[in-house]
Design an enzyme around this catalytic site. Structure first.
Site: not given
Ligand code: GAL
Length: 370
Positions: A121, A154-158, A176
């Site tokens: 995570d 990483e939630w698609g942030d990068n 989430d």
């Protein structure tokens, strides 16, 4: 990957008995035969605030009185696989010891335990570079010598789809999931939201070309059997199958209703999800609020799902000949004016005519026909 993860239902309230019962039910209920394989303990499996004197992580002895190794051996003895969770930052999202600065040590720790899957995570990362952080952990896992599926979160942030194919096996594309069909849930603390099924479905554009065998776009752990209606659960499951997303259940198997089990183990839908081409489906068109999603399959067939995302019952009257499919990303196409396809209703498990005629059907709100 297919399996189960503790977070959606239990958050940090996990323990040995829950894992053993979950493993037993996966075997006895037919989930294992349907393909569910990984049991993943998410956040909360460690002792808070410290490592041991050697710097190793400490599995919580109250939650896991017989130790993590014995639990993993139990899961393996059932023919299943086992996963754990940590974070690239200094602490996990729930405040347990993070891996930053301990990458090679933690990888060896996991390899010695014999885990098969690591969810990694992105909390408390304080400005570090995501590509480098995930690459370091990926190399550490490889150096530890035990094959471990590496689940990037990483939630698609990068934009992991741009760099993570050689790094991990699946990457989250969203924040989430939340057990609602079409909502944004704003958390009171912090500036973040969790997302309903339809929100995640629409969250990213143009990333399907990056997903494929061993490097999947991960639409998050499922909420099937949690707080949505059975119809919505069916649609949620069908769409995760159409998207070739990992199928990681997130409900309490000990309290599962028969209709939930029937959804999760639908062999026809799972075959669409697991098809060996591994191509993520896409939205072909929308007619009167009913979306038509398509996914090319390895035997020359296409999976097609009609999704009624509106609040009203609708009548489908779909003229195949007016809707040739062109999959520009993967080079598949279907021209129904030239070729006739036989139709199979995957939920009813029976034939449904052919593409020579319009497909007509009533579809209630939030339902799917696949
Ligand atoms: C989030 C992650 C969730 C869950 C949670 C645990 O960042 O997206 O899936 O793992 O942390 O604290």
């Amino acid at each position: 990957p297919m399996g189960w993860n503790s977070w959606n239902t239990f958050e940090v309230n996990i323990n040995e008995d829950l894992v053993k019962k979950t493993a037993d039910i996966i075997v006895s209920s037919g989930l294992k035969d349907a393909g569910y394989e990984y049991i993943v303990l998410d956040d909360g499996w460690m002792v808070k605030d410290h490592r041991d004197k050697n710097g190793d992580l400490i599995p919580d002895p109250v939650k896991f009185p017989h130790g993590m190794k014995a639990l993993i051996d139990y899961v393996h003895s059932k023919g299943l696989k086992f996963g754990l969770y940590n974070c690239a930052g200094t602490q996990t999202c729930a405040g347990y010891p993070g891996t930053r600065g301990y990458e090679y040590q933690d990888a060896r720790f996991y390899a010695n335990l014999g885990i098969d899957f690591l969810k990694y995570d992105w909390c408390n990362t304080n400005g570090i570079n995501a590509t480098e952080a995930y690459t370091t952990m990926s190399k550490a896992l490889k150096a530890a010598g035990k094959p471990i599926v590496f689940s990037i979160c990483e939630w698609g942030d990068n934009q992991p789809w741009d760099w993570a194919t050689p790094v991990g096996n699946l990457w989250r594309i969203s924040g989430d999931i939340y057990p609602c069909f079409d909502c944004e849930y704003k958390h009171e603390e912090g500036n973040w939201s969790s997302w309903g099924v339809l929100r995640i479905l629409e969250m990213r554009k143009d990333i399907r070309k990056f997903s494929g065998p061993d490097h999947w776009n991960d639409f998050d752990m499922m909420e099937v059997g949690n707080e949505m209606t059975t119809i919505e659960d069916r649609s949620h499951f069908a769409m995760w199958c159409m998207l070739a997303s990992p199928l990681i259940a997130g409900n309490d198997f000990r309290k599962m209703k028969p209709e939930t089990l029937a959804i999760l183990t639908n062999k026809n839908l799972i075959a669409v999800n697991q098809d060996k081409l591994g191509i993520q489906g896409f939205k072909l068109t929308v007619e009167d609020g009913v979306e038509v999603w398509v996914k090319p399959l390895s035997d020359g067939a296409w999976a097609v799902t009609f999704l009624n995302r509106t609040e009203l019952p609708k009548t489908i009257n779909f003229d195949w000949k007016k809707h040739p499919i062109k999959d520009a990303d993967f080079g598949f196409d279907a021209d129904f004016a030239k070729n006739t396809y036989q139709l199979q209703d995957l939920w009813k498990n029976k034939s449904a005519g052919s593409t020579k005629k319009n497909f007509t059907a009533a579809i209630i709100a939030h339902d799917v026909i696949t």
